[in-house]
Write a protein that holds these residues in place. Structure first.
Motif, mmCIF file in Angstrom:
data_model
loop_
_atom_site.group_PDB
_atom_site.id
_atom_site.type_symbol
_atom_site.label_atom_id
_atom_site.label_comp_id
_atom_site.label_asym_id
_atom_site.label_seq_id
_atom_site.Cartn_x
_atom_site.Cartn_y
_atom_site.Cartn_z
ATOM 1 N N ASP A 26 28.853 -39.348 -14.234
ATOM 2 C CA ASP A 26 30.282 -39.155 -14.510
ATOM 3 C C ASP A 26 30.561 -39.233 -16.006
ATOM 4 N N GLY A 27 29.658 -39.833 -16.751
ATOM 5 C CA GLY A 27 29.796 -39.966 -18.194
ATOM 6 C C GLY A 27 28.455 -40.292 -18.820
ATOM 7 N N VAL A 28 28.318 -39.990 -20.102
ATOM 8 C CA VAL A 28 27.076 -40.265 -20.824
ATOM 9 C C VAL A 28 27.394 -40.668 -22.257
ATOM 10 N N THR A 29 26.495 -41.429 -22.832
ATOM 11 C CA THR A 29 26.438 -41.628 -24.274
ATOM 12 C C THR A 29 25.027 -41.274 -24.679
ATOM 13 N N LEU A 30 24.884 -40.377 -25.649
ATOM 14 C CA LEU A 30 23.551 -39.903 -26.019
ATOM 15 C C LEU A 30 23.463 -39.651 -27.513
ATOM 16 N N THR A 31 22.221 -39.512 -27.966
ATOM 17 C CA THR A 31 21.943 -39.197 -29.365
ATOM 18 C C THR A 31 21.220 -37.867 -29.437
ATOM 19 N N LEU A 32 21.684 -37.038 -30.350
ATOM 20 C CA LEU A 32 21.120 -35.718 -30.592
ATOM 21 C C LEU A 32 20.685 -35.704 -32.056
ATOM 22 N N THR A 33 19.424 -35.343 -32.333
ATOM 23 C CA THR A 33 18.946 -35.315 -33.714
ATOM 24 C C THR A 33 18.240 -33.993 -34.011
ATOM 25 N N HIS A 34 18.312 -33.581 -35.251
ATOM 26 C CA HIS A 34 17.610 -32.390 -35.753
ATOM 27 C C HIS A 34 17.804 -31.183 -34.840
ATOM 28 N N ALA A 35 19.063 -30.852 -34.590
ATOM 29 C CA ALA A 35 19.391 -29.763 -33.671
ATOM 30 C C ALA A 35 20.119 -28.636 -34.410
ATOM 31 N N PRO A 36 19.552 -27.430 -34.426
ATOM 32 C CA PRO A 36 20.261 -26.287 -35.007
ATOM 33 C C PRO A 36 21.530 -25.989 -34.201
ATOM 34 N N VAL A 37 22.595 -25.644 -34.914
ATOM 35 C CA VAL A 37 23.856 -25.300 -34.259
ATOM 36 C C VAL A 37 24.368 -23.980 -34.808
ATOM 37 N N PRO B 27 17.261 -25.133 -27.393
ATOM 38 C CA PRO B 27 17.296 -26.345 -26.559
ATOM 39 C C PRO B 27 16.991 -27.588 -27.391
ATOM 40 N N ALA B 28 17.582 -28.717 -26.990
ATOM 41 C CA ALA B 28 17.413 -29.967 -27.732
ATOM 42 C C ALA B 28 17.105 -31.114 -26.775
ATOM 43 N N PHE B 29 16.163 -31.956 -27.152
ATOM 44 C CA PHE B 29 15.808 -33.151 -26.400
ATOM 45 C C PHE B 29 16.825 -34.235 -26.731
ATOM 46 N N VAL B 30 17.332 -34.915 -25.701
ATOM 47 C CA VAL B 30 18.296 -36.003 -25.902
ATOM 48 C C VAL B 30 17.873 -37.233 -25.105
ATOM 49 N N ARG B 31 18.276 -38.384 -25.610
ATOM 50 C CA ARG B 31 18.113 -39.657 -24.897
ATOM 51 C C ARG B 31 19.457 -40.352 -24.894
ATOM 52 N N GLY B 32 19.714 -41.073 -23.802
ATOM 53 C CA GLY B 32 20.977 -41.781 -23.741
ATOM 54 C C GLY B 32 21.081 -42.645 -22.511
ATOM 55 N N VAL B 33 22.305 -43.033 -22.240
ATOM 56 C CA VAL B 33 22.648 -43.814 -21.050
ATOM 57 C C VAL B 33 23.738 -43.050 -20.316
ATOM 58 N N GLY B 34 23.559 -42.893 -19.016
ATOM 59 C CA GLY B 34 24.560 -42.230 -18.192
ATOM 60 C C GLY B 34 25.026 -43.162 -17.108
ATOM 61 N N TRP B 35 26.215 -42.930 -16.607
ATOM 62 C CA TRP B 35 26.748 -43.761 -15.539
ATOM 63 C C TRP B 35 27.425 -42.906 -14.488
ATOM 64 N N SER B 36 27.473 -43.453 -13.295
ATOM 65 C CA SER B 36 28.119 -42.771 -12.166
ATOM 66 C C SER B 36 28.837 -43.807 -11.331
ATOM 67 N N GLY B 37 29.642 -43.336 -10.401
ATOM 68 C CA GLY B 37 30.374 -44.237 -9.524
ATOM 69 C C GLY B 37 31.687 -44.706 -10.093
ATOM 70 N N VAL B 38 32.112 -44.117 -11.207
ATOM 71 C CA VAL B 38 33.395 -44.460 -11.816
ATOM 72 C C VAL B 38 34.388 -43.391 -11.396
ATOM 73 N N THR B 39 35.428 -43.771 -10.686
ATOM 74 C CA THR B 39 36.412 -42.816 -10.194
ATOM 75 C C THR B 39 37.462 -42.557 -11.256
ATOM 76 N N GLN B 40 37.654 -41.291 -11.580
ATOM 77 C CA GLN B 40 38.718 -40.904 -12.497
ATOM 78 C C GLN B 40 39.115 -39.477 -12.168
ATOM 79 N N THR B 41 40.374 -39.157 -12.414
ATOM 80 C CA THR B 41 40.832 -37.806 -12.146
ATOM 81 C C THR B 41 40.469 -36.892 -13.306
ATOM 82 N N GLU B 42 40.993 -37.159 -14.480
ATOM 83 C CA GLU B 42 40.665 -36.398 -15.683
ATOM 84 C C GLU B 42 40.503 -37.382 -16.831
ATOM 85 N N PRO B 43 39.506 -37.171 -17.677
ATOM 86 C CA PRO B 43 39.312 -38.082 -18.793
ATOM 87 C C PRO B 43 40.435 -37.948 -19.814
#
Length: 139
Positions: A36-47, A113-129
């Protein structure tokens, strides 16, 4: 001290594709992972910033009418609703040309494509962020 949100949280690693907007790539990754949500880090990624492409339209093979750059480091928190994705974050990036506005646009796309690492969570009820209220850590 605030309580942890309800639900399950776990570390993850994944690959974000480079064909859709960053917002759409994060939404697809979260759906694959069941978050339902994530916090992640993206490094050295062409945009790239290509005006006029729909959010789900792939990037062109040649960048003729756009801008290219590089994300050095970007920490992103993404909250996913049924109809929207809220992105919050901070980072360092650079464009390879002279842009009037050096900010990352809302529809920025990864150049590959870019490799990412982070923490994700689920089970949190929300209508719209929505943008969270900011409180100081110390009262």
């Amino acid at each position: 001290m605030t309580a942890a949100p309800p639900g399950d949280a776990r570390p993850f690693q994944d690959i974000l594709d480079g064909y859709f907007t960053l917002r759409e790539s994060l939404r697809q990754m979260a759906a694959r992972q069941g978050f339902d949500g994530v916090t992640l880090t993206l490094t050295h990624a062409p945009v790239m910033d290509v005006r006029g492409l729909a959010a789900d339209e792939p990037v062109p093979l040649h960048l003729r009418d756009g801008h290219a750059g590089l994300i050095d480091t970007l920490v992103v928190t993404a909250l996913f609703g049924a109809e929207s994705v809220l992105l919050l974050g901070a980072g360092a990036w650079r464009w390879f040309d002279d842009r009037a506005d050096p900010a990352l646009p809302a529809d920025v796309r990864l150049g590959e494509p870019a490799f990412v690492r982070g923490v994700g969570w689920s089970g949190v009820t929300q209508t719209e962020p929505t943008t969270p209220q900011v409180r100081p850590f110390f009262a």
